[in-house]
Design an enzyme around this catalytic site. Sequence first.
Site, PDB file in Angstrom:
ATOM      1  N   ILE A  56       0.803  -1.228   0.000  1.00  0.00           N
ATOM      2  CA  ILE A  56       0.000   0.000   0.000  1.00  0.00           C
ATOM      3  C   ILE A  56       0.826   1.263   0.000  1.00  0.00           C
ATOM      4  CG2 ILE A  56      -2.049  -0.971   1.103  1.00  0.00           C
ATOM      5  CD1 ILE A  56      -1.023   0.507   3.693  1.00  0.00           C
ATOM      6  N   GLY A  57       2.110   1.154   0.136  1.00  0.00           N
ATOM      7  CA  GLY A  57       2.863   2.398   0.170  1.00  0.00           C
ATOM      8  C   GLY A  57       4.345   2.157   0.080  1.00  0.00           C
ATOM      9  N   GLY A  60      10.791   6.201   1.955  1.00  0.00           N
ATOM     10  CA  GLY A  60      12.110   6.447   1.409  1.00  0.00           C
ATOM     11  C   GLY A  60      12.944   5.178   1.334  1.00  0.00           C
ATOM     12  N   PHE A  61      12.628   4.193   2.123  1.00  0.00           N
ATOM     13  CA  PHE A  61      13.549   3.066   2.261  1.00  0.00           C
ATOM     14  C   PHE A  61      12.966   1.702   1.954  1.00  0.00           C
ATOM     15  CE2 PHE A  61      14.623   6.503   5.035  1.00  0.00           C
ATOM     16  CZ  PHE A  61      15.939   6.743   4.698  1.00  0.00           C
ATOM     17  N   CYS A  63       9.065  -0.842   1.809  1.00  0.00           N
ATOM     18  CA  CYS A  63       7.679  -0.964   1.382  1.00  0.00           C
ATOM     19  C   CYS A  63       6.770  -1.235   2.567  1.00  0.00           C
ATOM     20  CB  CYS A  63       7.546  -2.131   0.412  1.00  0.00           C
ATOM     21  SG  CYS A  63       8.473  -1.857  -1.087  1.00  0.00           S
ATOM     22  N   ASP A 190       9.535  15.749  13.916  1.00  0.00           N
ATOM     23  CA  ASP A 190       9.071  16.009  12.548  1.00  0.00           C
ATOM     24  C   ASP A 190       7.545  15.915  12.466  1.00  0.00           C
ATOM     25  OD1 ASP A 190       9.408  16.681   9.876  1.00  0.00           O
ATOM     26  OD2 ASP A 190       9.913  14.643   9.237  1.00  0.00           O
TER      27      ASP A 190
HETATM   28  N1  LIG Z   1       0.584   2.135   9.372  1.00  0.00           N
HETATM   29  C1  LIG Z   1       0.234   2.619   8.178  1.00  0.00           C
HETATM   30  N2  LIG Z   1      -0.981   2.378   7.645  1.00  0.00           N
HETATM   31  C2  LIG Z   1      -1.315   2.865   6.433  1.00  0.00           C
HETATM   32  N3  LIG Z   1      -0.511   3.632   5.689  1.00  0.00           N
HETATM   33  C3  LIG Z   1       0.711   3.913   6.170  1.00  0.00           C
HETATM   34  C4  LIG Z   1       1.145   3.431   7.431  1.00  0.00           C
HETATM   35  N4  LIG Z   1       2.405   3.866   7.660  1.00  0.00           N
HETATM   36  C5  LIG Z   1       2.726   4.600   6.589  1.00  0.00           C
HETATM   37  N5  LIG Z   1       1.733   4.633   5.688  1.00  0.00           N
HETATM   38  C6  LIG Z   1       1.754   5.320   4.392  1.00  0.00           C
HETATM   39  O1  LIG Z   1       2.649   4.624   3.542  1.00  0.00           O
HETATM   40  C7  LIG Z   1       3.511   5.523   2.869  1.00  0.00           C
HETATM   41  C8  LIG Z   1       4.970   5.227   3.183  1.00  0.00           C
HETATM   42  O2  LIG Z   1       5.147   5.277   4.564  1.00  0.00           O
HETATM   43  P1  LIG Z   1       6.574   5.328   5.255  1.00  0.00           P
HETATM   44  O3  LIG Z   1       6.399   5.516   6.721  1.00  0.00           O
HETATM   45  O4  LIG Z   1       7.435   4.236   4.743  1.00  0.00           O
HETATM   46  O5  LIG Z   1       6.992   6.639   4.599  1.00  0.00           O
HETATM   47  P2  LIG Z   1       8.268   7.499   4.821  1.00  0.00           P
HETATM   48  O6  LIG Z   1       9.498   6.672   4.828  1.00  0.00           O
HETATM   49  O7  LIG Z   1       7.958   8.413   5.909  1.00  0.00           O
HETATM   50  O8  LIG Z   1       8.146   8.178   3.423  1.00  0.00           O
HETATM   51  P3  LIG Z   1       7.962   9.645   3.117  1.00  0.00           P
HETATM   52  O9  LIG Z   1       8.680  10.385   4.208  1.00  0.00           O
HETATM   53  O10 LIG Z   1       8.584   9.748   1.769  1.00  0.00           O
HETATM   54  O11 LIG Z   1       6.470   9.841   3.128  1.00  0.00           O
HETATM   55  C9  LIG Z   1       3.052   6.913   3.285  1.00  0.00           C
HETATM   56  O12 LIG Z   1       2.171   7.405   2.329  1.00  0.00           O
HETATM   57  C10 LIG Z   1       2.336   6.700   4.577  1.00  0.00           C
HETATM   58  O13 LIG Z   1       1.323   7.657   4.763  1.00  0.00           O
END
Ligand SMILES: Nc1ncnc2c1ncn2[C@@H]1O[C@H](COP(=O)(O)OP(=O)(O)OP(=O)(O)O)[C@@H](O)[C@H]1O
Length: 408
Positions: A56-57, A60-61, A63, A190
């Site tokens: 679903i997403g 930066g690092f 999935c 942040d």
């Molecule tokens: N627990 C979760 N449930 C649903 N969606 C999530 C969850 N955690 C993160 N996401 C979504 O998945 C995507 C990637 O999340 P992740 O935490 O890996 O992002 P990140 O490393 O902070 O990336 P970025 O800073 O580029 O958004 C984001 O769009 C975030 O909103």
Amino acid sequence: MTLSVAFFCILVKMPRVKGAQAGRPSSAKRRLAEHFAAGEIITDMAKKEWKLGSPIGQGGFGCIYLADRNSSKSVGSDAPCVVKVEPSDNGPLFTELKFYQRAAKPEQIQKWIRTHKLKYLGVPKYWGSGLHDKNGKSYRFMIMDRFGSDLQKIYEANAKRFSRKTVLQLSLRILDVLEYIHEHEYVHGDIKASNLLLSHKNPDQVYLVDYGLAYRYCPEGIHKEYKEDPKRCHDGTIEFTSIDAHNGVAPSRRGDLEILGYCMIQWLSGRLPWEDNLKDPNYVRDSKIRYREDIAGLMDKCFPEKNKPDELAQYMETVRLLGYAEKPLYQKLRDALLQGLRAIGSRDDGRLDLGLVENGGPRARTATKKRKTGIESTESSVEDMECSDAQTEEATQTRSKTRKRVQK
Ligand SMILES: Nc1ncnc2c1ncn2[C@@H]1O[C@H](COP(=O)(O)OP(=O)(O)OP(=O)(O)O)[C@@H](O)[C@H]1O
Ligand SMILES: *[C@@H]1O[C@H](CO)[C@@H](O)[C@H](O)[C@H]1NC(C)=O
């Protein structure tokens, strides 16, 4: 320690004016390289088996996949959990995992909710973690709660405004979260709309996510000392980050509160006084420093109309007076915001009131579709579901530096 010095110098994030999606490579450029297939079973350290659903997403690092406890059923779009997967030599998931293991165990959070008489606490729950080998590579994974839309999407869908009611309710719940994580030795550093996710089930619950850069400011109860380091950078997200972070000081509790203050101004007024100069971190810092000494001036600038949110001025004033290592009076800050709710004839009824986005906003679509069909609609489009090895420049930079931190 030199470790953290290196850490802070390195993580210069570029301004993220356009929200979470800015700076990502377009999906066309990404290679499809899913690490795991739907239906795959992974086993965590506690020997619990988890089944993966669709991705679903992508951060930066790594999935994020939908996930649920293993059963004979496949993992559907209403899955209660997600699993974050990253190559095991990556720093951020490691940092994040340590945070979750120390501070986000379900019993721990439940106990806090009971003893503090809260309706809920917006800290995602940690359900397990482990290592998983695949094709000769080792991956770290972590299971956590699954959420819905992030607030940045809703904010943008709502013409970049949140109502005063919304801002105050959000901020009250974020203060609950900050008090909790601060009492568990961590600062977030942040806080921003793209790191605030709504509950998957309840549109009135907001959760603070992304602890990959969280900082343990008070390990074993011993607060880090104030120390400016010219080599450190303006860490965090430039428009919201704290003056301490601009000065290259390790973040502490007051910084989280300051960041929330800037978020509140942004959400209410749609802008920040320094937003046209985000490429110049020193300008942004100096502007924040000037306005800290002139909160009335900041309020005049951001809210030129008559009906000023006085609670915000009071909040900022309280934060301004905090020492670097001082424990904030969270209830005093909440009381200021509660006063704001009274000033608009409202109260802390737990409603986030994000319903203003009824025309195509993320929440509205979710709500309608769910009611009609039971089908989850906040999941990303097929394009967004691609997981790949391609990294944004920012991510690559951060990753290589973070690796340094891990190796030392
Ligand atoms: N627990 C979760 N449930 C649903 N969606 C999530 C969850 N955690 C993160 N996401 C979504 O998945 C995507 C990637 O999340 P992740 O935490 O890996 O992002 P990140 O490393 O902070 O990336 P970025 O800073 O580029 O958004 C984001 O769009 C975030 O909103
Ligand atoms: C997962 O659950 C199914 C059904 O309950 C079971 O048959 C299977 O052995 C479990 N474990 C794995 C690793 O598939």
